[in-house]
Design a protein around this motif. Structure first.
Motif, PDB file in Angstrom:
ATOM      1  N   ALA A 209       1.422  -1.610  -0.190  1.00  0.00           N
ATOM      2  CA  ALA A 209       0.355   0.246  -0.120  1.00  0.00           C
ATOM      3  C   ALA A 209       1.346   1.023   0.331  1.00  0.00           C
ATOM      4  CB  ALA A 209      -0.921  -0.073   1.023  1.00  0.00           C
ATOM      5  N   VAL A 210       2.420   1.667   0.431  1.00  0.00           N
ATOM      6  CA  VAL A 210       2.873   2.143   0.508  1.00  0.00           C
ATOM      7  C   VAL A 210       3.459   2.804  -1.068  1.00  0.00           C
ATOM      8  CG1 VAL A 210       4.883   3.514   1.476  1.00  0.00           C
ATOM      9  CG2 VAL A 210       3.668   2.012   3.452  1.00  0.00           C
ATOM     10  N   GLY A 211       3.704   1.430  -1.189  1.00  0.00           N
ATOM     11  CA  GLY A 211       4.118   1.828  -2.758  1.00  0.00           C
ATOM     12  C   GLY A 211       3.513   2.073  -3.696  1.00  0.00           C
ATOM     13  N   ALA A 212       2.606   1.546  -3.647  1.00  0.00           N
ATOM     14  CA  ALA A 212       0.989   1.677  -4.417  1.00  0.00           C
ATOM     15  C   ALA A 212       0.792   3.050  -4.058  1.00  0.00           C
ATOM     16  CB  ALA A 212      -0.338   0.861  -4.208  1.00  0.00           C
ATOM     17  N   LEU A 213       0.769   4.185  -3.430  1.00  0.00           N
ATOM     18  CA  LEU A 213       0.299   5.465  -3.233  1.00  0.00           C
ATOM     19  C   LEU A 213       1.363   5.939  -3.319  1.00  0.00           C
ATOM     20  CD1 LEU A 213      -1.604   4.798   0.820  1.00  0.00           C
ATOM     21  CD2 LEU A 213      -2.864   5.531  -2.250  1.00  0.00           C
ATOM     22  N   GLU A 214       2.202   5.669  -2.976  1.00  0.00           N
ATOM     23  CA  GLU A 214       3.783   6.102  -3.573  1.00  0.00           C
ATOM     24  C   GLU A 214       4.023   6.595  -5.088  1.00  0.00           C
ATOM     25  OE1 GLU A 214       7.365   9.161  -3.169  1.00  0.00           O
ATOM     26  OE2 GLU A 214       6.284   8.384  -1.875  1.00  0.00           O
ATOM     27  N   ARG A 215       3.827   5.789  -5.888  1.00  0.00           N
ATOM     28  CA  ARG A 215       2.954   5.365  -7.084  1.00  0.00           C
ATOM     29  C   ARG A 215       2.177   5.986  -8.093  1.00  0.00           C
ATOM     30  NH1 ARG A 215       6.979   5.721 -10.453  1.00  0.00           N
ATOM     31  NH2 ARG A 215       5.489   6.524 -12.669  1.00  0.00           N
TER      32      ARG A 215
ATOM     33  N   MET B  80      -5.258   6.936 -12.708  1.00  0.00           N
ATOM     34  CA  MET B  80      -4.029   6.242 -12.217  1.00  0.00           C
ATOM     35  C   MET B  80      -3.726   5.990 -10.757  1.00  0.00           C
ATOM     36  SD  MET B  80      -2.668   5.620 -15.321  1.00  0.00           S
ATOM     37  CE  MET B  80      -0.989   4.952 -15.280  1.00  0.00           C
ATOM     38  N   LEU B  81      -4.118   6.967  -9.864  1.00  0.00           N
ATOM     39  CA  LEU B  81      -3.862   6.854  -8.595  1.00  0.00           C
ATOM     40  C   LEU B  81      -5.106   5.848  -7.851  1.00  0.00           C
ATOM     41  CD1 LEU B  81      -2.908   8.392  -5.659  1.00  0.00           C
ATOM     42  CD2 LEU B  81      -4.738   9.707  -5.857  1.00  0.00           C
ATOM     43  N   GLY B  82      -6.299   5.926  -8.859  1.00  0.00           N
ATOM     44  CA  GLY B  82      -7.074   5.304  -8.342  1.00  0.00           C
ATOM     45  C   GLY B  82      -6.942   3.947  -8.522  1.00  0.00           C
ATOM     46  N   ALA B  83      -6.487   3.373  -9.704  1.00  0.00           N
ATOM     47  CA  ALA B  83      -5.872   1.944  -9.746  1.00  0.00           C
ATOM     48  C   ALA B  83      -4.766   1.509  -9.144  1.00  0.00           C
ATOM     49  CB  ALA B  83      -5.329   1.797 -11.640  1.00  0.00           C
ATOM     50  N   SER B  84      -3.505   2.637  -9.209  1.00  0.00           N
ATOM     51  CA  SER B  84      -2.536   2.220  -8.089  1.00  0.00           C
ATOM     52  C   SER B  84      -2.601   1.664  -6.447  1.00  0.00           C
ATOM     53  CB  SER B  84      -1.738   3.492  -7.641  1.00  0.00           C
ATOM     54  OG  SER B  84      -0.978   3.848  -8.905  1.00  0.00           O
ATOM     55  N   THR B  85      -4.100   2.277  -5.783  1.00  0.00           N
ATOM     56  CA  THR B  85      -4.855   2.053  -4.951  1.00  0.00           C
ATOM     57  C   THR B  85      -6.027   0.618  -5.275  1.00  0.00           C
ATOM     58  OG1 THR B  85      -4.715   4.735  -4.047  1.00  0.00           O
ATOM     59  CG2 THR B  85      -6.598   2.575  -3.272  1.00  0.00           C
ATOM     60  N   LEU B  86      -6.232   0.490  -6.222  1.00  0.00           N
ATOM     61  CA  LEU B  86      -6.727  -0.800  -6.538  1.00  0.00           C
ATOM     62  C   LEU B  86      -5.793  -2.068  -6.325  1.00  0.00           C
ATOM     63  CD1 LEU B  86      -9.959  -1.643  -6.985  1.00  0.00           C
ATOM     64  CD2 LEU B  86      -9.183  -1.871  -9.163  1.00  0.00           C
ATOM     65  N   VAL B  87      -5.545  -2.165  -6.928  1.00  0.00           N
ATOM     66  CA  VAL B  87      -4.256  -3.079  -6.639  1.00  0.00           C
ATOM     67  C   VAL B  87      -3.764  -4.163  -4.998  1.00  0.00           C
ATOM     68  CG1 VAL B  87      -2.047  -3.617  -7.430  1.00  0.00           C
ATOM     69  CG2 VAL B  87      -2.578  -2.165  -9.047  1.00  0.00           C
ATOM     70  N   VAL B  88      -3.892  -2.478  -4.379  1.00  0.00           N
ATOM     71  CA  VAL B  88      -4.308  -3.195  -2.614  1.00  0.00           C
ATOM     72  C   VAL B  88      -4.735  -3.692  -2.312  1.00  0.00           C
ATOM     73  CG1 VAL B  88      -3.294  -2.271  -0.696  1.00  0.00           C
ATOM     74  CG2 VAL B  88      -2.144  -1.447  -3.061  1.00  0.00           C
ATOM     75  N   PHE B  89      -6.201  -3.677  -2.936  1.00  0.00           N
ATOM     76  CA  PHE B  89      -6.988  -4.416  -2.283  1.00  0.00           C
ATOM     77  C   PHE B  89      -7.160  -5.420  -3.394  1.00  0.00           C
ATOM     78  CE2 PHE B  89      -8.332  -0.383  -1.277  1.00  0.00           C
ATOM     79  CZ  PHE B  89      -9.320   0.063  -0.697  1.00  0.00           C
ATOM     80  N   ILE B  90      -6.900  -5.954  -4.186  1.00  0.00           N
ATOM     81  CA  ILE B  90      -6.699  -7.207  -4.601  1.00  0.00           C
ATOM     82  C   ILE B  90      -5.380  -8.000  -4.644  1.00  0.00           C
ATOM     83  CG2 ILE B  90      -6.127  -8.037  -7.142  1.00  0.00           C
ATOM     84  CD1 ILE B  90      -7.494  -5.861  -8.495  1.00  0.00           C
TER      85      ILE B  90
END
Length: 77
Positions: A27-33, A49-59
Motif C-alpha cells: 500500500a505504501v509503495g502503491a500510494l507513492e507510485r 491512475m491513482l485509483g488504479a494503483s490503490t485498487l491493486v492493493v485491495f486485489i
C-alpha cells in the motif's frame, strides 16, 4: 542446506499478521507510485491512475489473506 531452509522459512507468509505487513508495504509503495502518476498527469487521468494503483492493493491483499486462510486450513486438516 540448513541455512537455506531457515531463509526459506523466514520469507514465508504464514500468519495474517505477516500478510498485513506485506499488504502495508504494498500500500505504501502503491500510494507513492500513485502520487507520482498524479504529479505527472494532472487532472482526471492522474486521479484514474491513482485509483488504479490503490485498487491493486485491495486485489493483492485479498489474495494474500485467502492464501493464508487456505494454508492454515490445510495444515490443520
Amino acid at each position: 542446506m540448513k541455512v537455506l531452509k531457515r531463509l526459506k522459512n523466514l520469507m514465508r507468509i504464514s500468519t495474517k499478521f505477516d500478510a498485513g505487513l506485506v499488504i502495508y508495504a504494498i500500500a505504501v509503495g502503491a500510494l507513492e507510485r500513485g502520487h507520482h502518476y498524479f504529479v505527472q498527469y494532472p487532472g482526471g487521468v492522474g486521479y484514474m491512475m491513482l485509483g488504479a494503483s490503490t485498487l491493486v492493493v485491495f486485489i493483492a491483499g485479498g489474495a494474500l489473506i485467502d492464501y493464508v486462510d487456505l494454508r492454515q486450513k490445510n495444515l490443520s486438516a
